[in-house]
Design an enzyme around this catalytic site. Structure first.
Site, PDB file in Angstrom:
ATOM      1  N   CYS A 118      38.745  58.649  22.805  1.00  0.00           N
ATOM      2  CA  CYS A 118      40.167  58.923  22.525  1.00  0.00           C
ATOM      3  C   CYS A 118      40.538  58.891  21.037  1.00  0.00           C
ATOM      4  O   CYS A 118      41.139  59.854  20.540  1.00  0.00           O
ATOM      5  CB  CYS A 118      41.076  57.989  23.299  1.00  0.00           C
ATOM      6  SG  CYS A 118      40.406  57.327  24.810  1.00  0.00           S
TER       7      CYS A 118
ATOM      8  N   ARG B 274      28.963  50.557  25.568  1.00  0.00           N
ATOM      9  CA  ARG B 274      29.788  49.445  26.034  1.00  0.00           C
ATOM     10  C   ARG B 274      28.923  48.219  26.209  1.00  0.00           C
ATOM     11  O   ARG B 274      27.883  48.268  26.865  1.00  0.00           O
ATOM     12  CB  ARG B 274      30.477  49.819  27.345  1.00  0.00           C
ATOM     13  CG  ARG B 274      31.436  50.961  27.096  1.00  0.00           C
ATOM     14  CD  ARG B 274      32.191  51.366  28.314  1.00  0.00           C
ATOM     15  NE  ARG B 274      33.014  52.526  27.984  1.00  0.00           N
ATOM     16  CZ  ARG B 274      33.709  53.228  28.866  1.00  0.00           C
ATOM     17  NH1 ARG B 274      33.686  52.872  30.118  1.00  0.00           N
ATOM     18  NH2 ARG B 274      34.420  54.256  28.490  1.00  0.00           N
TER      19      ARG B 274
ATOM     20  N   GLN C 140      30.093  60.344  28.900  1.00  0.00           N
ATOM     21  CA  GLN C 140      31.202  60.815  29.728  1.00  0.00           C
ATOM     22  C   GLN C 140      31.407  62.302  29.557  1.00  0.00           C
ATOM     23  O   GLN C 140      31.261  62.823  28.460  1.00  0.00           O
ATOM     24  CB  GLN C 140      32.492  60.109  29.305  1.00  0.00           C
ATOM     25  CG  GLN C 140      32.779  58.869  30.096  1.00  0.00           C
ATOM     26  CD  GLN C 140      34.166  58.331  29.812  1.00  0.00           C
ATOM     27  OE1 GLN C 140      34.824  58.740  28.860  1.00  0.00           O
ATOM     28  NE2 GLN C 140      34.596  57.405  30.626  1.00  0.00           N
TER      29      GLN C 140
ATOM     30  N   ASP D 184      34.041  63.856  28.999  1.00  0.00           N
ATOM     31  CA  ASP D 184      35.384  63.452  28.616  1.00  0.00           C
ATOM     32  C   ASP D 184      36.214  64.642  28.139  1.00  0.00           C
ATOM     33  O   ASP D 184      35.672  65.633  27.652  1.00  0.00           O
ATOM     34  CB  ASP D 184      35.253  62.443  27.471  1.00  0.00           C
ATOM     35  CG  ASP D 184      36.435  61.506  27.395  1.00  0.00           C
ATOM     36  OD1 ASP D 184      37.322  61.592  28.253  1.00  0.00           O
ATOM     37  OD2 ASP D 184      36.449  60.691  26.459  1.00  0.00           O
TER      38      ASP D 184
ATOM     39  N   HIS E 138      40.482  65.353  26.489  1.00  0.00           N
ATOM     40  CA  HIS E 138      41.860  64.928  26.225  1.00  0.00           C
ATOM     41  C   HIS E 138      42.728  66.167  26.090  1.00  0.00           C
ATOM     42  O   HIS E 138      42.413  67.052  25.302  1.00  0.00           O
ATOM     43  CB  HIS E 138      41.933  64.077  24.954  1.00  0.00           C
ATOM     44  CG  HIS E 138      41.274  62.750  25.125  1.00  0.00           C
ATOM     45  ND1 HIS E 138      39.969  62.531  24.778  1.00  0.00           N
ATOM     46  CD2 HIS E 138      41.729  61.592  25.666  1.00  0.00           C
ATOM     47  CE1 HIS E 138      39.650  61.282  25.095  1.00  0.00           C
ATOM     48  NE2 HIS E 138      40.703  60.690  25.619  1.00  0.00           N
TER      49      HIS E 138
ATOM     50  N   LYS F   4      48.168  57.058  36.761  1.00  0.00           N
ATOM     51  CA  LYS F   4      46.841  57.688  36.761  1.00  0.00           C
ATOM     52  C   LYS F   4      46.428  58.065  38.167  1.00  0.00           C
ATOM     53  O   LYS F   4      46.987  57.570  39.149  1.00  0.00           O
ATOM     54  CB  LYS F   4      45.810  56.750  36.140  1.00  0.00           C
ATOM     55  CG  LYS F   4      45.639  55.467  36.919  1.00  0.00           C
ATOM     56  CD  LYS F   4      44.444  54.662  36.415  1.00  0.00           C
ATOM     57  CE  LYS F   4      44.301  53.389  37.234  1.00  0.00           C
ATOM     58  NZ  LYS F   4      43.092  52.650  37.022  1.00  0.00           N
TER      59      LYS F   4
ATOM     60  N   HIS G 230      44.033  61.783  29.531  1.00  0.00           N
ATOM     61  CA  HIS G 230      42.606  61.431  29.405  1.00  0.00           C
ATOM     62  C   HIS G 230      41.979  61.798  30.740  1.00  0.00           C
ATOM     63  O   HIS G 230      42.497  61.407  31.788  1.00  0.00           O
ATOM     64  CB  HIS G 230      42.390  59.932  29.237  1.00  0.00           C
ATOM     65  CG  HIS G 230      43.209  59.260  28.183  1.00  0.00           C
ATOM     66  ND1 HIS G 230      42.659  58.820  26.999  1.00  0.00           N
ATOM     67  CD2 HIS G 230      44.519  58.928  28.125  1.00  0.00           C
ATOM     68  CE1 HIS G 230      43.599  58.234  26.271  1.00  0.00           C
ATOM     69  NE2 HIS G 230      44.745  58.286  26.919  1.00  0.00           N
TER      70      HIS G 230
END
Ligand SMILES: [Zn+2]
Ligand SMILES: [Zn+2]
Length: 625
Positions: free
Chosen positions: A333, A362, A380, A382, A384, A463, A509
């Site tokens: 992000c 992580r 990910q 991912d 946005h 979400k 996200h």
């Protein structure tokens, strides 16, 4: 006194009546089948007194799948286990034996260590007890009485439990075995129709490694033999599908202590990885995403701005750099926020959809790592999306459509959960009405059934969580779609609106696979390693029957070069080479011998089906897979 039954009717009973008395008052059959009293979510022994006005439900031997009814059955079986062990191994000390999910255990201190082979003998002893029949007697006693009883027997663990117990002390006796126990227990052993001891493990007394190591015996029990059979069958299937086992067997990946929780991908594993990456890239392009790449390391100040430093610091890897510290990204992000903020943006640029399949790290506690399902190195899929308020619903609709497309492709059933405003929410109720409404509309417009988790949203927005159910009926949390009004503001992002004023964009996200590592782990278990043709690391294997056929086999593999085709020309028997192709779960095997030619190929499919096809027929067939 009176008690209240599930249909809200009241039952008159003499003072001090028990659950069993209540059952008898209703009918002899119920009294015979009763196993437990449930009252406002708590469970209570049938022999314990009821209170005036108490709401009660009586569970019976017909509640074969009720978790509470199963747990009283299993815990009672744990007492039978302890009785059996004490008889077979004199001098054994007993510790504790609670029910757990799917079964029970009991901890013992054996005079001599026992091995797995002992389980069968103990199981037979439990069968004897069941044949003879046991009934449980419940007794409330003074602490001193319990203490001296167990001290006399040399049961030092029980003595310690008596000394540290609070509240009334109860003892349960079956046959000549008495145990210190809060209960509840069955009336007798008749309902126990199936018992299986499932394993052995070491366990420290009270979970403290400074204490004696005890032997824990695990087991399970059911009201019906068929239920046990189904459970064992499912365990067996899960074991056969274990992605860590198949990862080695199929030569896909390995994990090593050199890099904890960070998989090493082998060439065959990379074929699957890249197939998913290609799929992600192709669909992103089709759906109007743009691909970006942002750095892995950021100044700590960036993480403070994004809010991760406050909430996520303990899960980040920190790297010293010159006179400051950099944080290795656990999420993409902030990078995407900085990218958006690097230029002036107008409403005409929105929606702007940044996609990045980047490696994230992580810092997970060592004991929590688990194969590919829980890793420290997370990739990910991912994205946005920066949007105006009016675009939220349409954008969420697009994400849902994308997710439904992907899960369907893998033959998995998707389940959607909408999480709404939590107590610590930021923003007004009107704002939340608007954003939650947009998500609901999108779900309904896409025709998706969903459940609502009231109050489970993030503090910055509602979400939608995506779950998949695999062939064994296990549910996995996959991706997530989160609406966020806060992070763009924290980074001071804005766009010029149609009204010539500056506005803060919303950001969505979203990750649909979740992480590639985890997704592949789940796929391996879902398919039991037998990947569909398009994903299979080796799609076609050609086996020349003899040495004389090797050249022709290679020519054929070259002909099929647009597929992942290879030749197994080892000096092994044909039978052995076919079996190995089966173990490797290769979808198509072609045998090539004297009788074969491009006009007539012996094709063997995974699962054993055989046919004769010409090369052009084979090509046509492969195109349908
Ligand atoms: Zn007990
Ligand atoms: Zn994000």
């Amino acid at each position: 006194m009176k008690v209240v039954l599930p249909d809200n009717s009241e039952l008159e009973l003499p003072d001090g009546a028990t659950g069993l008395d209540a059952a008898r008052a209703i009918g002899p059959k119920l009294a015979e089948q009763a196993v437990l009293v449930r009252s406002n979510g708590n469970i209570q022994d049938l022999r314990a007194p009821l209170a005036d006005g108490q709401e009660i439900q009586i569970l019976t031997t017909r509640d074969t799948h009720d978790p509470d009814a199963l747990s009283v059955l299993r815990h009672s079986t744990a007492h039978l286990l302890a009785e059996a062990v004490r008889r077979l191994y004199p001098g054994t000390k007993i510790a504790i034996g609670p029910p757990i999910e799917n079964g029970f255990y009991y901890d013992f201190e054996f005079p001599e260590p026992i091995g797995e082979e002992a389980l069968e003998r103990i199981e037979q002893e439990i069968q004897h007890e069941l044949e003879e029949g046991r009934a449980w007697n419940r007794e409330e006693v003074a602490a001193e009485q319990a203490r001296s009883y167990f001290a006399e027997q040399g049961e030092e663990y029980k003595v310690e439990l008596v000394d540290t117990a609070d509240g009334p002390i109860t003892m349960y006796t079956q046959g000549d075995f008495t145990d210190l126990c809060r209960g509840p227990h069955l009336q007798d052993s008749k309902p126990i129709k199936a018992v299986k001891l499932t394993g052995l493990a070491g366990a420290y007394w009270r979970g403290d490694e400074h204490n004696t190591q005890l032997t824990r015996i695990y087991g399970t029990a059911f009201y019906d033999q068929a239920d046990l059979d189904a459970y064992l069958e499912q365990l067996e299937q899960a074991r056969a599908r274990d992605h860590r086992r198949l990862g080695t067997q199929l030569d896909l990946f390995h994990l090593s202590d050199h890099a904890p929780g960070m998989p090493f991908w082998h060439p065959k594993g990379m074929v699957i990885w890249n197939a998913l990456e290609d799929l992600r890239r192709r669909e992103n392009l089709k759906r109007g995403y743009v691909e970006v790449k942002t750095p892995l390391l950021y100044d700590v100040g960036t993480w403070v701005t994004s809010g991760h430093w406050e909430k996520f610091k303990d899960e980040m890897f920190i790297v010293p750099y010159s006179d400051r510290e950099l944080g290795l990204k656990p999420m993409n992000c902030p990078g995407h926020m900085l990218l958006f903020g690097s230029d002036l943006r107008s409403y005409r640029d929105l929606p702007l959809r940044y996609a990045e399949s980047s490696t994230l790290h992580r810092n997970e506690r060592a004991g929590t790592l688990h194969g590919l399902l829980r890793v420290q190195h997370v990739t990910q899929d991912d994205a946005h999306m920066f949007v105006t308020p009016e675009q939220i619903e349409e954008e969420i609709f697009g994400c849902l459509d994308f997710a439904a497309y992907l899960y369907d492709l893998f033959g998995m059933e998707a389940r959607f959960e909408l999480s709404t405003r939590p107590e610590n929410k930021l923003g007004t109720d009107e704002e939340w009405d608007f954003t939650e409404g947009a998500l609901k509309n999108a779900l309904e417009r896409r025709g998706i059934d969903y459940t609502v988790n009231e109050g489970d949203g993030a503090f910055y927005g509602p979400k939608i969580d995506l779950h998949m159910t695999d062939v064994l009926g296990r549910s996995w949390q996959m991706g997530t779609i989160q609406l966020d009004s806060q992070m763009p503001a924290r980074f001071g992002l804005s766009y010029m609106g149609e009204d010539n004023a500056e506005h803060t964009p919303y950001v969505i996200h979203r990750a649909l696979f979740g992480s590639l590592e985890r997704f592949i782990g789940i796929l391996i278990e879902h398919y039991a390693g037998a990947f569909p043709f398009w994903l299979a690391p080796v799609q076609i294997r050609v086996i020349p029957i003899g040495e004389a056929h090797r050249a022709a086999a290679h020519r054929l593999a070259d002909e099929l070069g647009d597929y992942r085709a290879e030749v197994d020309e080892r000096n092994e028997t044909v039978g052995k080479r076919i079996r190995e192709a089966e173990v490797e779960k290769i979808p198509i095997v072609i045998l090539y011998g004297d009788k074969e030619s491009d006009e007539s190929l012996a094709v063997r499919e995974r699962g054993g089906e055989q046919s004769t096809k010409s090369l052009s027929e084979l090509r046509e067939y492969l195109a349908t897979l």
